[in-house]
Design a protein around this motif. Sequence first.
Motif: not given
Length: 476
Positions: A200, A202-203, A230-232, A234-235, A247, A249, A251
């Motif tokens: 994962h 996270i950006e 998996s790239v998140h 706006d997180t 995070i 979202t 999750e």
Amino acid sequence: MPKILIVGGGYAGFYTAWKLEKHLRKGEADVTMVDPLPYMTYQPFLPEVAAGSIEARHAVVAHRRHLTRTHVVTAKVTGINHAQKVATITPPVGESYEFAYDQIVVTAGAVSRTFPIPGIADNAIGLKTIEEAVAVRDKLMSNFDKAASLPAGPERDRLLTVVVVGGGFAGIEAFAELRSLASSLLSKYPQLRFEDTHFHLIEAMGRIMPEVSLKTSEWVLKDLAKRGASVHLDTQVQGAEGGNVQISTGEVIPSDLIIWTAGVMANPTVVRGGDLPVEERGRIQTRADLRVGTDEAFVEGAWAAGDVSAVPDLSGGGVGGYCVPNAQHAVRQAKRLAKNLTAVLRGEETKNYFHKNLGAVAGLGLYNGVFQSGNIALKGFVAWVAHRGYHGLAMPTWERKWRVLWGWWHNLWLGRDLVNLQTVQNPRYIFEEFAARPRPAADAAPAKPAVTPPAEKRTGEKTAETPAGEKAAAAK
């Protein structure tokens, strides 16, 4: 003979000292470089070190081997009193002492910039040092060893989950290289499948890799998705307590390996411990000719370069008008600084630092990469070759270049080195486990030794008595 003090032996500091040795005549100045580490780390190689593609020792340059005319001091500079031109040096052992200088060059670099997010300081690791890169590699490989002995379930998923925070170049390269390493490890663990590994990224922004075009960054996203990542976007990370990454979202991602690459900041120990002018982002205010100060006035005898400094980008391509903190600028600033400092000592004029960004190149795992220069974009294998070619040539000294290139050549035929040496971080564990220790002294008076009663005489047997002479000898 004027004394020059270089604070920091990273990319900018090492190159400044190295080039001063070339430009200064013998006896023209006395140069001292102070750094808590005895080597310079080539940071663009850290993702490949973490992935086992480069031997850790090959990604560093020993100060004392390559700086033959510079006094190398392995210590920290904990204070700068430029008004008196005195620096406080704190060695690893012994008392701190003051060092008088005539010219000071501050190249203390940057450290990971974090935020007060619960659990990050306790559970995450950065990727700014060679030690961190080695620890990340060994951690991932050790987790594979542990997961292979566990049944499918939450604990195995946690061990095989990697979370990288930050979608800049450093984060993307680390993320992609570790994904590549994990894929290669699966062939050695028949108990595990590709679907068991979880990666994962996270950006906080709406895109990754702002150094390249939007089209190129979107290609990178698609390429990572093909490899199961998996790239998140706006997180934000809101917590990481107990290894559970929360995070924005909603999750929660349980992970045993959390890597923080979300930005850097100028070395606070040096910046806050001195009296040199600092701009709003915490960097030393630096002119285009690398002197500390502003366009209107400079601080006599003070210079700065690299990530610790705010150097104007005269090419117009810098963020906020300043050079971005990367190795490309650090090495070129150091070369210009060495020339300008030499010129000042000889009563000559300085020249401004000017460098137009040549582009950006990143490795995305074995045989895959991305390159952007203006409107030209290369992807895949060709970009990977450009990535290795550029950084192979940029590595300082031919001795280090040869070690890196020779390692790449070996890996081409033998495969990447998958040796896990995590126990080297606790080398005494096996000695301590079996070492004999003295018994603790009893608090009370020692009890009388137990006397073994003589064996009862069996029927029909005679008991042999010990002669008196033998009893006396035994008593002695």
